[in-house]
Write a protein that holds these residues in place. Structure first.
Motif, PDB file in Angstrom:
ATOM      1  N   VAL A  94       0.841  -1.193   0.000  1.00 42.89           N
ATOM      2  CA  VAL A  94       0.000   0.000   0.000  1.00 42.89           C
ATOM      3  C   VAL A  94       0.877   1.246   0.000  1.00 42.89           C
ATOM      4  CG1 VAL A  94      -1.783   1.295   1.237  1.00 42.89           C
ATOM      5  CG2 VAL A  94      -1.813  -1.211   1.268  1.00 42.89           C
ATOM      6  N   VAL A  95       0.576   2.174  -0.888  1.00 39.95           N
ATOM      7  CA  VAL A  95       1.227   3.487  -0.906  1.00 39.95           C
ATOM      8  C   VAL A  95       0.224   4.498  -0.359  1.00 39.95           C
ATOM      9  CG1 VAL A  95       2.265   5.289  -2.321  1.00 39.95           C
ATOM     10  CG2 VAL A  95       2.623   2.878  -2.903  1.00 39.95           C
ATOM     11  N   GLU A  96       0.620   5.221   0.667  1.00 43.77           N
ATOM     12  CA  GLU A  96      -0.274   6.198   1.301  1.00 43.77           C
ATOM     13  C   GLU A  96       0.329   7.592   1.176  1.00 43.77           C
ATOM     14  OE1 GLU A  96      -1.024   7.562   5.806  1.00 43.77           O
ATOM     15  OE2 GLU A  96      -1.345   5.412   5.484  1.00 43.77           O
ATOM     16  N   LEU A  97      -0.341   8.478   0.472  1.00 41.37           N
ATOM     17  CA  LEU A  97       0.116   9.864   0.399  1.00 41.37           C
ATOM     18  C   LEU A  97      -0.236  10.543   1.716  1.00 41.37           C
ATOM     19  CD1 LEU A  97      -0.819  10.911  -3.248  1.00 41.37           C
ATOM     20  CD2 LEU A  97       1.173   9.641  -2.397  1.00 41.37           C
ATOM     21  N   ALA A  98       0.737  11.150   2.362  1.00 41.40           N
ATOM     22  CA  ALA A  98       0.561  11.683   3.712  1.00 41.40           C
ATOM     23  C   ALA A  98      -0.623  12.628   3.792  1.00 41.40           C
ATOM     24  CB  ALA A  98       1.838  12.401   4.163  1.00 41.40           C
ATOM     25  N   GLY A  99      -1.350  12.527   4.853  1.00 43.16           N
ATOM     26  CA  GLY A  99      -2.494  13.400   5.098  1.00 43.16           C
ATOM     27  C   GLY A  99      -2.811  13.370   6.574  1.00 43.16           C
ATOM     28  N   ILE A 100      -4.023  13.782   6.921  1.00 48.86           N
ATOM     29  CA  ILE A 100      -4.456  13.743   8.309  1.00 48.86           C
ATOM     30  C   ILE A 100      -5.823  13.086   8.379  1.00 48.86           C
ATOM     31  CG2 ILE A 100      -3.133  15.763   9.044  1.00 48.86           C
ATOM     32  CD1 ILE A 100      -5.652  17.443   8.761  1.00 48.86           C
ATOM     33  N   GLY A 101      -6.095  12.448   9.516  1.00 49.61           N
ATOM     34  CA  GLY A 101      -7.426  11.929   9.773  1.00 49.61           C
ATOM     35  C   GLY A 101      -7.789  10.631   9.095  1.00 49.61           C
ATOM     36  N   PRO A 102      -8.855  10.637   8.301  1.00 47.67           N
ATOM     37  CA  PRO A 102      -9.429   9.387   7.806  1.00 47.67           C
ATOM     38  C   PRO A 102      -8.556   8.599   6.846  1.00 47.67           C
ATOM     39  CG  PRO A 102     -10.534  11.280   6.811  1.00 47.67           C
ATOM     40  CD  PRO A 102      -9.678  11.809   7.911  1.00 47.67           C
ATOM     41  N   GLY A 103      -7.776   9.276   5.997  1.00 48.09           N
ATOM     42  CA  GLY A 103      -6.898   8.554   5.073  1.00 48.09           C
ATOM     43  C   GLY A 103      -5.826   7.760   5.798  1.00 48.09           C
ATOM     44  N   PRO A 104      -5.042   8.417   6.675  1.00 45.82           N
ATOM     45  CA  PRO A 104      -4.032   7.687   7.434  1.00 45.82           C
ATOM     46  C   PRO A 104      -4.613   6.590   8.324  1.00 45.82           C
ATOM     47  CG  PRO A 104      -3.546  10.022   7.463  1.00 45.82           C
ATOM     48  CD  PRO A 104      -4.892   9.878   6.816  1.00 45.82           C
ATOM     49  N   TYR A 105      -5.806   6.817   8.875  1.00 45.90           N
ATOM     50  CA  TYR A 105      -6.404   5.773   9.702  1.00 45.90           C
ATOM     51  C   TYR A 105      -6.793   4.561   8.854  1.00 45.90           C
ATOM     52  CZ  TYR A 105      -9.389   3.354  13.038  1.00 45.90           C
ATOM     53  OH  TYR A 105      -9.954   2.400  13.855  1.00 45.90           O
ATOM     54  N   ALA A 106      -7.250   4.815   7.638  1.00 44.11           N
ATOM     55  CA  ALA A 106      -7.537   3.706   6.727  1.00 44.11           C
ATOM     56  C   ALA A 106      -6.263   2.913   6.456  1.00 44.11           C
ATOM     57  CB  ALA A 106      -8.137   4.231   5.421  1.00 44.11           C
ATOM     58  N   GLY A 152       8.770  17.007   7.515  1.00 44.18           N
ATOM     59  CA  GLY A 152       8.218  16.179   8.580  1.00 44.18           C
ATOM     60  C   GLY A 152       6.767  15.837   8.346  1.00 44.18           C
ATOM     61  N   ALA A 153       6.286  14.948   9.165  1.00 44.92           N
ATOM     62  CA  ALA A 153       4.913  14.471   9.055  1.00 44.92           C
ATOM     63  C   ALA A 153       3.923  15.537   9.505  1.00 44.92           C
ATOM     64  CB  ALA A 153       4.728  13.212   9.896  1.00 44.92           C
ATOM     65  N   LEU A 154       2.682  15.428   9.022  1.00 44.70           N
ATOM     66  CA  LEU A 154       1.652  16.390   9.386  1.00 44.70           C
ATOM     67  C   LEU A 154       1.177  16.199  10.821  1.00 44.70           C
ATOM     68  CD1 LEU A 154      -0.508  16.329   6.132  1.00 44.70           C
ATOM     69  CD2 LEU A 154       1.111  18.080   6.849  1.00 44.70           C
ATOM     70  N   VAL A 155       1.222  14.971  11.302  1.00 43.67           N
ATOM     71  CA  VAL A 155       0.795  14.680  12.672  1.00 43.67           C
ATOM     72  C   VAL A 155       1.867  13.809  13.326  1.00 43.67           C
ATOM     73  CG1 VAL A 155      -1.656  14.829  12.178  1.00 43.67           C
ATOM     74  CG2 VAL A 155      -0.496  12.650  11.899  1.00 43.67           C
ATOM     75  N   PRO A 156       1.922  13.776  14.659  1.00 45.55           N
ATOM     76  CA  PRO A 156       2.893  12.899  15.324  1.00 45.55           C
ATOM     77  C   PRO A 156       2.764  11.464  14.839  1.00 45.55           C
ATOM     78  CG  PRO A 156       1.861  14.373  16.903  1.00 45.55           C
ATOM     79  CD  PRO A 156       1.122  14.551  15.608  1.00 45.55           C
ATOM     80  N   LYS A 157       3.887  10.860  14.518  1.00 44.23           N
ATOM     81  CA  LYS A 157       3.853   9.542  13.895  1.00 44.23           C
ATOM     82  C   LYS A 157       3.256   8.461  14.790  1.00 44.23           C
ATOM     83  CE  LYS A 157       5.119   9.773   9.671  1.00 44.23           C
ATOM     84  NZ  LYS A 157       4.183   9.337   8.632  1.00 44.23           N
ATOM     85  N   ALA A 158       3.255   8.683  16.090  1.00 42.53           N
ATOM     86  CA  ALA A 158       2.725   7.657  16.981  1.00 42.53           C
ATOM     87  C   ALA A 158       1.218   7.478  16.814  1.00 42.53           C
ATOM     88  CB  ALA A 158       3.037   8.008  18.436  1.00 42.53           C
ATOM     89  N   ILE A 159       0.542   8.450  16.200  1.00 39.46           N
ATOM     90  CA  ILE A 159      -0.921   8.408  16.139  1.00 39.46           C
ATOM     91  C   ILE A 159      -1.417   7.384  15.136  1.00 39.46           C
ATOM     92  CG2 ILE A 159      -2.981   9.742  15.530  1.00 39.46           C
ATOM     93  CD1 ILE A 159      -1.645  12.183  16.691  1.00 39.46           C
ATOM     94  N   ASP A 160      -0.890   7.392  13.938  1.00 41.11           N
ATOM     95  CA  ASP A 160      -1.449   6.506  12.912  1.00 41.11           C
ATOM     96  C   ASP A 160      -0.360   5.889  12.035  1.00 41.11           C
ATOM     97  OD1 ASP A 160      -0.683   8.603  11.192  1.00 41.11           O
ATOM     98  OD2 ASP A 160      -2.654   9.516  11.319  1.00 41.11           O
ATOM     99  N   ALA A 161       0.810   5.629  12.626  1.00 39.85           N
ATOM    100  CA  ALA A 161       1.922   5.107  11.826  1.00 39.85           C
ATOM    101  C   ALA A 161       2.377   3.728  12.273  1.00 39.85           C
ATOM    102  CB  ALA A 161       3.100   6.071  11.877  1.00 39.85           C
ATOM    103  N   ARG A 162       1.570   3.074  13.089  1.00 46.51           N
ATOM    104  CA  ARG A 162       1.976   1.771  13.601  1.00 46.51           C
ATOM    105  C   ARG A 162       2.195   0.776  12.465  1.00 46.51           C
ATOM    106  NH1 ARG A 162      -1.968   1.247  16.713  1.00 46.51           N
ATOM    107  NH2 ARG A 162      -3.338   0.010  15.384  1.00 46.51           N
ATOM    108  N   GLY A 163       3.404   0.227  12.391  1.00 51.60           N
ATOM    109  CA  GLY A 163       3.704  -0.778  11.386  1.00 51.60           C
ATOM    110  C   GLY A 163       3.949  -0.248   9.994  1.00 51.60           C
TER     111      GLY A 163
END
Length: 287
Positions: free
Chosen positions: A16-28, A47-58
């Motif tokens: 999966v390639v995920e273009l960085a964003g906030i909210g629903p896209g990263p959570y998906a 840098g990332a738009l939000v702290p990586k610990a929020i939705d970057a697991r794995g």
């Protein structure tokens, strides 16, 4: 680029390639990663738009400045072997950058191109700004939540962003992967938060069509109107969530509370609900 341990799961082997964003896209993307997919986030320089610990697991991360042709070329090289791409940018942005669905599918016909917007890719509101509160307001969800006679209460951003957005995007991506297994062809999954949120209201719309739901707040089964389905303040300033709709569960509650059953009245006696609310409030406030 950071390497992470290989994950196992039903989506193991899916890239999966995920273009960085906030909210629903990263959570998906997070949900797909949790199911074992190999998710690569394309972060912006700085840098990332939000702290990586929020939705970057794995997930893995790669920084690319997609304003530069060489960065776009690098992204398309990754897309050539990807299974899924997720983007939550404004309608038309990826097309202008040269990484829209037509370009990506020309390079990789098997790609599932997942898109997340608030109002949809087309239409008079497609380029209008919005947040969760706006989307759920337009669908009637917000109007149904809160105290009667007071402003509606925003339910965090769970219903619009993550319920109507992320969950529907993931649902579409998984369906497209199943379809690709039959046809060998990719697809475009176009998820609009306002559409998904409206779908979440199907149950309420159905009840309203049967005359079993009123638009007035605190007048329905699940919105706090009924004494046996609401929250009560306790003696320590916290709250007890009470949900005993079924008669056997209601009876179990009444057996455990110091309440005169005859004075309380019937469970579904609307004329007694105001009194029943007060009686339960008094009891729960003692402990």
């Amino acid at each position: 680029m950071t390497d992470l341990p290989t994950q196992n799961g039903p989506l193991s082997g899916i890239k999966v390639v995920e273009l960085a964003g906030i909210g629903p896209g990263p959570y998906a993307g997070q949900l797909l990663a949790d199911m074992g997919a190999d998710v690569i986030v394309i972060d912006r320089p700085g840098g990332a738009l939000v702290p990586k610990a929020i939705d970057a697991r794995g997930k893995k991360s790669m920084v690319l400045d997609l304003k530069k042709p060489e960065a776009v070329a690098a992204l398309l090289k990754i897309v050539e072997t990807a299974d899924v791409l997720i983007e939550g940018l404004r309608p038309g942005v990826t097309e202008r950058m040269g990484v829209g669905p037509d370009v990506c599918h020309a390079m990789n016909p098997r790609l599932i191109y997942g898109r997340m917007t608030g109002w949809g890719q087309t239409g008079p509101w497609s380029h209008m700004a919005g947040h969760d509160i706006n989307y759920i307001g337009m669908t009637g969800v917000l109007n149904a939540i809160g105290k009667d006679g007071q402003p509606p209460v925003p339910p965090l951003n769970m219903i619009g962003d993550f319920g109507g957005g992320s969950m529907f995007l993931v649902n579409g991506i998984l369906a497209a992967l199943v379809e690709r297994g039959r046809t060998g062809e990719g697809n475009i999954v176009d998820a609009a938060i306002v559409d998904g949120t409206n779908s979440l209201m199907s149950f309420v719309h159905g009840m309203a069509g049967l005359g079993q739901w009123r638009t007035k707040r605190e007048a329905n089964l699940l919105d706090g109107a009924m004494p046996f389905y609401r929250c009560y303040m306790t003696a320590d300033g916290k709250f007890m969530a009470v949900g005993c709709i079924e008669p056997q569960f209601f009876a179990a509650m009444m057996d455990r509370l110091p309440i005169d059953k005859d004075a309380y009245g019937g469970q579904h006696d609307r004329t007694a609900w105001a009194k029943q609310h007060e009686m339960l409030e008094d009891v729960f406030a003692t402990k």
